[in-house]
Design a protein around this motif. Structure first.
Motif, PDB file in Angstrom:
ATOM      1  N   GLY A 264       0.658  -1.268   0.334  1.00  0.00           N
ATOM      2  CA  GLY A 264       0.005   0.334  -0.305  1.00  0.00           C
ATOM      3  C   GLY A 264       0.843   1.612   0.024  1.00  0.00           C
ATOM      4  N   ASN A 265       1.240   2.037  -0.847  1.00  0.00           N
ATOM      5  CA  ASN A 265       1.254   3.645  -1.239  1.00  0.00           C
ATOM      6  C   ASN A 265       2.947   3.306  -0.848  1.00  0.00           C
ATOM      7  N   GLY A 266       3.429   1.517  -1.492  1.00  0.00           N
ATOM      8  CA  GLY A 266       4.949   2.094  -1.518  1.00  0.00           C
ATOM      9  C   GLY A 266       5.302   0.966  -0.485  1.00  0.00           C
ATOM     10  N   TYR A 267       4.241   0.334   0.503  1.00  0.00           N
ATOM     11  CA  TYR A 267       4.935   0.059   1.813  1.00  0.00           C
ATOM     12  C   TYR A 267       4.496  -1.285   1.624  1.00  0.00           C
ATOM     13  N   GLU A 268       5.354  -2.289   2.273  1.00  0.00           N
ATOM     14  CA  GLU A 268       5.253  -4.062   2.532  1.00  0.00           C
ATOM     15  C   GLU A 268       4.012  -3.557   4.057  1.00  0.00           C
ATOM     16  N   LEU A 269       2.763  -3.800   3.072  1.00  0.00           N
ATOM     17  CA  LEU A 269       2.122  -4.231   4.771  1.00  0.00           C
ATOM     18  C   LEU A 269       1.010  -6.116   5.120  1.00  0.00           C
ATOM     19  N   VAL A 270       1.882  -6.981   4.129  1.00  0.00           N
ATOM     20  CA  VAL A 270       1.415  -8.222   3.930  1.00  0.00           C
ATOM     21  C   VAL A 270       2.496  -8.856   3.881  1.00  0.00           C
ATOM     22  N   SER A 271       2.605 -10.160   4.643  1.00  0.00           N
ATOM     23  CA  SER A 271       3.154 -11.099   4.048  1.00  0.00           C
ATOM     24  C   SER A 271       2.705 -12.221   3.943  1.00  0.00           C
ATOM     25  N   GLY A 272       2.896 -13.419   3.488  1.00  0.00           N
ATOM     26  CA  GLY A 272       1.602 -14.860   3.365  1.00  0.00           C
ATOM     27  C   GLY A 272       1.679 -15.215   1.795  1.00  0.00           C
ATOM     28  N   ALA A 273       1.018 -17.004   3.241  1.00  0.00           N
ATOM     29  CA  ALA A 273       1.481 -17.825   1.541  1.00  0.00           C
ATOM     30  C   ALA A 273       0.244 -19.127   1.637  1.00  0.00           C
ATOM     31  N   ILE A 274       0.068 -19.595   0.946  1.00  0.00           N
ATOM     32  CA  ILE A 274      -0.184 -21.030   1.494  1.00  0.00           C
ATOM     33  C   ILE A 274       0.867 -21.945   1.666  1.00  0.00           C
ATOM     34  N   ARG A 275       0.736 -22.731   2.794  1.00  0.00           N
ATOM     35  CA  ARG A 275       1.540 -23.562   3.027  1.00  0.00           C
ATOM     36  C   ARG A 275       2.458 -24.539   2.454  1.00  0.00           C
ATOM     37  N   ASN A 276       3.225 -25.461   3.127  1.00  0.00           N
ATOM     38  CA  ASN A 276       3.354 -26.748   2.240  1.00  0.00           C
ATOM     39  C   ASN A 276       3.415 -27.474   3.441  1.00  0.00           C
ATOM     40  N   HIS A 277       2.315 -28.103   3.452  1.00  0.00           N
ATOM     41  CA  HIS A 277       1.267 -29.367   4.456  1.00  0.00           C
ATOM     42  C   HIS A 277       1.873 -30.196   3.616  1.00  0.00           C
ATOM     43  N   GLU A 278       2.539 -31.097   3.341  1.00  0.00           N
ATOM     44  CA  GLU A 278       3.456 -32.543   2.610  1.00  0.00           C
ATOM     45  C   GLU A 278       4.014 -33.048   3.267  1.00  0.00           C
ATOM     46  N   PRO A 279       4.709 -33.779   3.742  1.00  0.00           N
ATOM     47  CA  PRO A 279       6.410 -34.285   4.395  1.00  0.00           C
ATOM     48  C   PRO A 279       7.375 -34.562   3.368  1.00  0.00           C
ATOM     49  N   ALA A 280       6.477 -34.895   2.538  1.00  0.00           N
ATOM     50  CA  ALA A 280       7.456 -35.449   1.257  1.00  0.00           C
ATOM     51  C   ALA A 280       8.007 -33.939   0.627  1.00  0.00           C
ATOM     52  N   ILE A 281       7.222 -33.673  -0.296  1.00  0.00           N
ATOM     53  CA  ILE A 281       7.245 -31.586  -0.611  1.00  0.00           C
ATOM     54  C   ILE A 281       8.363 -31.073   0.554  1.00  0.00           C
ATOM     55  N   MET A 282       7.964 -31.160   1.699  1.00  0.00           N
ATOM     56  CA  MET A 282       8.454 -30.284   2.573  1.00  0.00           C
ATOM     57  C   MET A 282      10.325 -30.311   2.807  1.00  0.00           C
ATOM     58  N   TYR A 283      10.619 -32.033   2.690  1.00  0.00           N
ATOM     59  CA  TYR A 283      11.802 -32.562   3.018  1.00  0.00           C
ATOM     60  C   TYR A 283      12.601 -32.503   1.299  1.00  0.00           C
ATOM     61  N   LYS A 284      12.030 -32.160  -0.134  1.00  0.00           N
ATOM     62  CA  LYS A 284      12.402 -31.922  -0.560  1.00  0.00           C
ATOM     63  C   LYS A 284      12.406 -30.322  -1.329  1.00  0.00           C
ATOM     64  N   ALA A 285      12.115 -29.452  -0.772  1.00  0.00           N
ATOM     65  CA  ALA A 285      12.195 -28.108  -0.520  1.00  0.00           C
ATOM     66  C   ALA A 285      13.730 -27.859   0.234  1.00  0.00           C
ATOM     67  N   PHE A 286      13.588 -28.527   0.904  1.00  0.00           N
ATOM     68  CA  PHE A 286      14.352 -28.368   2.062  1.00  0.00           C
ATOM     69  C   PHE A 286      15.582 -28.843   1.543  1.00  0.00           C
ATOM     70  N   GLU A 287      15.877 -29.990   1.441  1.00  0.00           N
ATOM     71  CA  GLU A 287      16.992 -30.206   0.151  1.00  0.00           C
ATOM     72  C   GLU A 287      17.509 -29.511  -0.023  1.00  0.00           C
ATOM     73  N   ILE A 288      17.020 -29.080  -1.353  1.00  0.00           N
ATOM     74  CA  ILE A 288      17.270 -27.818  -2.787  1.00  0.00           C
ATOM     75  C   ILE A 288      17.908 -27.021  -1.669  1.00  0.00           C
ATOM     76  N   ALA A 289      18.014 -26.467  -0.479  1.00  0.00           N
ATOM     77  CA  ALA A 289      18.317 -24.976   0.198  1.00  0.00           C
ATOM     78  C   ALA A 289      19.401 -25.615   1.026  1.00  0.00           C
ATOM     79  N   GLY A 290      20.254 -27.003   0.545  1.00  0.00           N
ATOM     80  CA  GLY A 290      20.951 -27.488   1.800  1.00  0.00           C
ATOM     81  C   GLY A 290      20.478 -28.203   3.167  1.00  0.00           C
ATOM     82  N   TYR A 291      19.333 -28.524   2.828  1.00  0.00           N
ATOM     83  CA  TYR A 291      18.920 -29.340   4.739  1.00  0.00           C
ATOM     84  C   TYR A 291      18.735 -30.794   4.446  1.00  0.00           C
ATOM     85  N   PRO A 292      20.304 -31.339   4.854  1.00  0.00           N
ATOM     86  CA  PRO A 292      19.471 -32.897   4.509  1.00  0.00           C
ATOM     87  C   PRO A 292      18.000 -33.112   5.283  1.00  0.00           C
ATOM     88  N   HIS A 293      17.573 -34.367   5.460  1.00  0.00           N
ATOM     89  CA  HIS A 293      16.650 -35.269   6.502  1.00  0.00           C
ATOM     90  C   HIS A 293      16.515 -34.927   7.207  1.00  0.00           C
TER      91      HIS A 293
END
Length: 595
Positions: free
Chosen positions: A483-512
């Motif tokens: 709004g008017n050049g300011y970030e007022l909200v941050s949000g997301a649809i969440r990752n609720h599936e373990p397999a996707i979460m493990y893979k997403a973190f693996e790409i960012a360098g976090y092992p299981h």
């Protein structure tokens, strides 16, 4: 308002009107101003609710004369109508005054470190050391009261939308939210630390797994970040919410109801009609040079690289050969700006970016001139005129550089041009959802892939995208409300599936094992049935700052930290005793002094 009758007052200092004339009343408050007219002393008596003029005469005038401003007194007397010539139309109590028959000093003030009734430009460190005095100033006082009302309204709106308010822990574990944690040593577990929450992220998702469906909280958050005008160092508050069985559009609908309700209630400015417009992240960067575009400014950045594909202009040619871009901002004008203004604008851009800024002045009769007029061919100038849509008098600014960086510099120039040209649309709140954020980014120093926004977001395309796409091409169901050049909200649809979460973190360098260790509570919960869910967090401080029409966030926070990241009023941070350090199993090792 409920009548606040007590020993100390029958009415507040903002309550008396002409209908109270001849009534005997009791007021208590602070002496805001004092005027000594010989045998008569006038006070402006102030409390939380307003100001009343008080008239002290006779023997009491000798007492009144000696009291310093900001002393607290109780007065009794009769309400008198002011002479017509003496009516003060600037305050609600301006038709009357109180003629005092009894005065009692409740608390006498010492000599003030700075003036309260007037802004005497006292330095920040002094004002924050005596913040309780600064909070008595009317504008700041009203800002803090506005904050209270806004938060109350948020609670009402969220409750009306079916949300339940819960409180989440303050002592928790460290989490990769994108900022430094504040750490709290554990006395019971030597060498281990709690972290103050950067956000209630994991807990609110666990509430969805627990089946509560709709949660919200006016949540304190803690991040060890550098101070900025629109960001308080250390801590801030957000209206945090989460919803089960939702898609992105469902969260947007709740966010729009919240913002439309709050901004319509507390301002008479125009507010963007719902549904708010949406803009992909990459489009925002390309057109505005930022993911926080101020849509009140009518100018956009346009990529005109193709026009100069065969250019002989060495600056543009060199940048294009290095895979850079040439971009333009068109500024329609009634009268073409002076050479002095153009030189100042070029200097501004040069200091900002370390690069040059070219410009062409187009006149309504078809002529043109400018700093790059001789360096470009007539065909290039004609193509540029057509590409940016010149119609009448206009200035076209041209910048060239690495993709992403040149747009960022021009985005800052765009804001300056809006201010200079007086073309920022007044009295309006313009909201836009920024969507489709990249899930990952590359660290410029290490070259490694890391999360760009929120690690708990659902990647668009799910596990298939994670397994088949270049990580830098993956988008997330992440969004901001600007709004008017300011970030007022941050949000997301969440990752609720373990397999996707493990893979997403693996790409960012976090092992299981690291995911299990750091986020064991959440990953364990997802293995026992988790609903699709999403949410957002709205920054309370920035919302109030916009509504109060302030430029600095410290002006809507009761007790902010100084720019030095210190609480000057309470003396924090401070050293602690050896006994306290020993109990927390901490040994202090101070950095070596710089040579």
């Amino acid at each position: 308002m409920t009548r606040l009758k007590s020993l100390y007052r029958s009415h507040t200092c903002g309550e008396l009107r002409s209908e109270h004339v001849d009534q005997a009343v009791t007021l208590s408050g602070w002496i805001a101003r004092k005027r000594d007219h010989g045998g008569i002393v006038f006070y402006d008596l102030r409390d939380n609710y307003g100001t009343t003029q008080v008239v002290v005469s006779g023997d009491l005038a000798d007492v009144a004369r000696e009291l310093r401003v900001e002393s607290v007194i109780m007065v009794r007397g009769s309400v008198v109508r002011r002479a017509e010539a003496m009516v003060n139309s600037k305050i609600p109590t301006g038709e009357v005054e109180l003629h005092v028959t009894d005065l009692k000093v409740l608390s006498e003030a010492e000599v003030l470190p700075f003036q309260v009734a007037e802004d005497d430009k006292a330095p920040e460190h002094l004002r924050l050391t005596y913040r309780f005095l600064e909070l008595r100033r009317d504008k700041l006082h009203q800002n803090i009261l506005l904050r209270s009302k806004v938060i109350h309204s948020m609670r009402e709106i969220m409750t009306s939308l079916g949300f339940n308010e819960f409180q989440t822990p303050i002592l928790t574990s460290s989490s990769p939210e994108g900022a430094r944690d504040f750490l709290v040593p554990s006395r019971f577990h030597p060498g281990k630390f709690f972290a103050l929450p950067q956000a209630p992220q994991q807990f609110k998702q666990l509430l969805m797994v627990a089946g509560f469906d709709r949660y919200f909280q006016i949540a304190p958050c803690f991040r060890d970040e550098d101070p900025r005008a629109d960001r308080s160092p250390g801590e801030f508050y957000q209206c945090d919410l989460e919803m089960s069985f939702v898609e992105q559009d469902d969260v947007f609908a709740v966010g729009e109801a919240l913002f439309k309700g709050v901004f319509t209630k507390f301002s008479n400015w125009a507010v963007t009609e719902t549904p708010f417009p949406r803009m992909p992240y990459r489009e925002a960067l390309a057109k505005y040079g930022t993911d926080k575009p101020d849509l009140r400014i009518p100018y956009v950045i346009q990529d005109v690289t193709e026009i100069f594909g065969q250019t002989e202009f060495k600056v543009f040619k060199g940048e294009i050969e290095q895979k850079g871009r040439v971009c333009a901002i068109k500024v329609p004008v009634k009268d073409l700006p002076s050479r002095k203004y153009l030189d100042e604008t070029v200097e501004f851009f040069s200091k900002l970016s370390g690069k040059g800024l070219g410009y062409l002045l187009f006149s309504a009769d078809g002529g043109y001139k400018g700093s790059v007029a001789k360096a470009l061919s007539e065909g290039e100038v004609h193509a540029l005129r057509e590409a940016v849509g010149v119609d009448g008098n206009a200035v076209v600014f041209l910048g060239a550089g690495a993709e992403g960086k040149i747009q960022s510099y021009l985005g800052k120039l765009r804001i300056k041009l809006g201010e200079d040209m007086g073309t920022i649309e007044p009295n309006v709140y313009k909201f836009v959802w920024i969507t489709d954020f990249p899930f990952y980014e590359r660290d410029e120093e290490t070259g490694t892939i890391e999360f760009s926004h929120n690690p708990f977001s659902m990647p668009q395309g799910g596990v298939e995208a994670l397994e088949t796409k270049d990580p830098l091409d993956i988008h997330a169901y992440q969004y901001d409300l600007v709004g008017n050049g300011y970030e007022l909200v941050s949000g997301a649809i969440r990752n609720h599936e373990p397999a996707i979460m493990y893979k997403a973190f693996e790409i960012a360098g976090y092992p299981h094992e690291e995911v299990d260790r750091r986020f064991g509570g959440m990953i364990r919960a997802f293995k026992f049935g988790a609903p699709p869910h999403g949410g957002m967090a709205a920054g309370v401080d920035r919302i109030v700052m916009l509504l109060a029409e302030e430029l600095a966030i410290r002006d809507v926070i009761p007790f902010p930290l100084a720019q030095s990241v210190e609480d000057l009023l309470m003396g924090a941070p401070s050293e602690v005793s050896e006994k306290q350090l020993k109990e927390a199993h901490i040994v202090i090792r101070k950095p070596e002094p710089k040579a």
